[in-house]
Design a protein around this motif. Sequence first.
Motif, PDB file in Angstrom:
ATOM      1  N   ALA A  21       0.813  -1.202   0.000  1.00  0.00           N
ATOM      2  CA  ALA A  21       0.000   0.000   0.000  1.00  0.00           C
ATOM      3  C   ALA A  21       0.854   1.262   0.000  1.00  0.00           C
ATOM      4  O   ALA A  21       0.724   2.093  -0.894  1.00  0.00           O
ATOM      5  N   ARG A  76       5.446  12.464   1.208  1.00  0.00           N
ATOM      6  CA  ARG A  76       5.236  12.618  -0.240  1.00  0.00           C
ATOM      7  C   ARG A  76       6.542  12.987  -0.932  1.00  0.00           C
ATOM      8  O   ARG A  76       6.863  12.470  -2.011  1.00  0.00           O
ATOM      9  N   SER A 113       2.818   2.517  -9.221  1.00  0.00           N
ATOM     10  CA  SER A 113       1.606   3.316  -8.984  1.00  0.00           C
ATOM     11  C   SER A 113       1.426   3.520  -7.481  1.00  0.00           C
ATOM     12  O   SER A 113       0.532   2.936  -6.871  1.00  0.00           O
ATOM     13  N   ILE A 115       0.206   4.931  -4.202  1.00  0.00           N
ATOM     14  CA  ILE A 115      -1.034   5.629  -3.881  1.00  0.00           C
ATOM     15  C   ILE A 115      -0.788   6.929  -3.134  1.00  0.00           C
ATOM     16  O   ILE A 115      -1.656   7.804  -3.089  1.00  0.00           O
ATOM     17  N   ASN A 118      -0.929   9.609  -5.632  1.00  0.00           N
ATOM     18  CA  ASN A 118      -2.141   9.637  -6.442  1.00  0.00           C
ATOM     19  C   ASN A 118      -3.009  10.823  -6.006  1.00  0.00           C
ATOM     20  O   ASN A 118      -3.463  10.890  -4.867  1.00  0.00           O
ATOM     21  N   GLU A 119      -3.247  11.743  -6.930  1.00  0.00           N
ATOM     22  CA  GLU A 119      -4.004  12.949  -6.599  1.00  0.00           C
ATOM     23  C   GLU A 119      -5.470  12.649  -6.318  1.00  0.00           C
ATOM     24  O   GLU A 119      -6.163  13.465  -5.707  1.00  0.00           O
ATOM     25  N   ARG A 120      -5.959  11.510  -6.770  1.00  0.00           N
ATOM     26  CA  ARG A 120      -7.350  11.159  -6.490  1.00  0.00           C
ATOM     27  C   ARG A 120      -7.535  10.773  -5.028  1.00  0.00           C
ATOM     28  O   ARG A 120      -8.580  11.032  -4.443  1.00  0.00           O
ATOM     29  N   PHE A 121      -6.516  10.154  -4.446  1.00  0.00           N
ATOM     30  CA  PHE A 121      -6.613   9.704  -3.067  1.00  0.00           C
ATOM     31  C   PHE A 121      -6.100  10.749  -2.078  1.00  0.00           C
ATOM     32  O   PHE A 121      -6.735  11.004  -1.060  1.00  0.00           O
ATOM     33  N   ARG A 122      -4.944  11.321  -2.387  1.00  0.00           N
ATOM     34  CA  ARG A 122      -4.310  12.300  -1.518  1.00  0.00           C
ATOM     35  C   ARG A 122      -4.212  11.778  -0.076  1.00  0.00           C
ATOM     36  O   ARG A 122      -4.599  12.426   0.892  1.00  0.00           O
ATOM     37  N   PHE A 123      -3.718  10.540   0.050  1.00  0.00           N
ATOM     38  CA  PHE A 123      -3.577   9.950   1.371  1.00  0.00           C
ATOM     39  C   PHE A 123      -2.579  10.750   2.212  1.00  0.00           C
ATOM     40  O   PHE A 123      -1.489  11.087   1.759  1.00  0.00           O
TER      41      PHE A 123
END
Length: 485
Positions: A21, A76, A113, A115, A118-123
Motif C-alpha cells: 500500500a 510525499r 503506482s 497511492i 495519487n491525486e485522487r486519493f491524496r492519502f
Amino acid sequence: MPSSLLKRAFCSLTCQLSKSAISCKGHAGMICCCLCVNATLHNSASIPVHLLTDRAVSISNTSLEDFIKHTDESIRALVQRVNQRHEALQARMISQQAFDDCLQVLGWNWTPSNIILNERFRFKIASMVMYGWAHIYVRDGLADNELGQAMKTYFSNRSLTSFRKLGEYVATFTFPKRSPNLAHLFTASANANSSRKGSFSCTGSEFLTLTPVVHRYFTRVVASRGEFMPVVSSMIAVLNAVMLLMSVRSGTIKPQELCSAIAAHLLLYKAYYGDAAFRPKHRYSLHLPGMLLRFGFLLAAFTHERKHRLVTRYTRDRKNLRNWDAGAIEEITCHQMWELKQPFFLACATARPRGKILYPLREMFPGVDDDAFVVVNDMCVNGGRVCAGDVVSCLVDGQAQLGELLLNIAVQMPASYTVYSVIALWQSDPNESTADIWRKFRVSKENVVKLESNTSIDTVFTYRMAVDQQTCVVYFPPEILPKRV
C-alpha cells in the motif's frame, strides 16, 4: 484457489500493507519506521548509521523528543525522491546496486503506482497510520519474545523458575470456557524447545489469555526468590503494558497512562538486555500513545486476521477449483444471511433443555410451556464469550456483583425471546483493596438471582479456586478496577 493458499493470503494481507500500500520497507529498511525521519536500526551488517552521523538516532533511544517525525508532506517528498532515483535507473544514470542501496537507506520501496502520490486519493500517511498493538506485543512481539528471553536466563542458571513450573502454575487457574486451550503450550517437548531456543511460541489470543496469570507468577512467585530482579522488573512492566492495551477498547485507558507504562518497560528492558536487543517493534510501541490520543482507539488486528480458522472451515471441503473464490464467497454470504434471521444472532450455541433442568425452570417461570425454553450459550460480553460455569460480574439492583453463571435461558414471549441469567452471587472479602487486580471472594451457591442478560452481565473473569473450594481469587482487568464489586 485452495483453502491453504487463501488462508496464507489472509495471514499476509496486513503484513503486506506497508509494502503493497505505502511501500515502506519496515524491518527491511535502514530507516525502519514509516513515521520517523531518523529512526535507524541499532544493529547493522556494516557500521550502524547512528555512529556515523548525529542526524540518525538508534531505535534503542527511548526518548520521543530525539526523533524527527514525518509529516504528510515529507513522506510525499520522500516517495517522489524514490521515483526520481528510479527514473535515473531507467536512464542508466545509476546502477541497479546503487538504486537498491538508495532504497535501503531511505527505507521505502519503489512501485509503479504509489497511492501516496495519487491525486485522487491524496492519502495523508503521517496522519492516518495506526500500528496494530497486537502485532507489536504478542505476535512474535515484545511480550512473548521477552518471556522466552527471561526463561532462558533462568534455564541457563538452573533456577527453579522454568516453563515447566510456569505451566504447573497456569494449570491452577480457570479461564473462561471459550478461551483458547493452553495445555499444549506447556508439554514436556514444548518446554524443552522453548527453554533451549529462548522463545515462546503461541498465538496472540493464547498469550493474551495467559497475560494476567504470567504477570501474577512473576509478581508473586519469581520476585519472591530474588533472582535476576532486573529480568523480573522488565517482564512485569511489559505485561502491565499488554494489560493496559487489552483494556483500551473500553475507553477507560488514557494516553498518558499508556505512555508511562510503555516508557517504563523500555527503560527496564534496555537496562538489562542492552541496546543491541532492541527491535523495530520497540520503536513502534512508542507511537501507540500518540495514536490513541489522535484516534481515540487502537486496533489490535483486522477482523480477517482473527478469522483464519473460520475461512478454512468454509473452504475445507471445496475441491472444485473452477470458480472456487466465487463459490466460497457465495457459501459464506448465504450462511451469514441465514444467521441474521436467527433469534439469537450473538449466541452461537443453543439447545432445548431436557431432563432434570426443567424442574427448576418450571419453578422460576410458572405457567410457561417447556417448549418455550431455549438454553443459550456463548453470549458476547466484555472479555470474550460467556457460558454456564464462567465467573461473571453483573448488576443487581444497580450494584455491581460477582458470581458464577449457572445458566443462560431464553423464554419465548409473544413477540420475541427474553434471555435470563441465573447467577450464584459470591461475597467479596472486605479486607481486599478494590485497587488490586487480584481480589479474593467467598464462594457460595446459596444466594442465587435471576436477571435479564441484556442489561446485567458485564464481564467474564479468569480466577483461581482455593483447594477447599471456599474462596477464590479473581483477576480484575484495568478497565473495571474503578467499579466496586
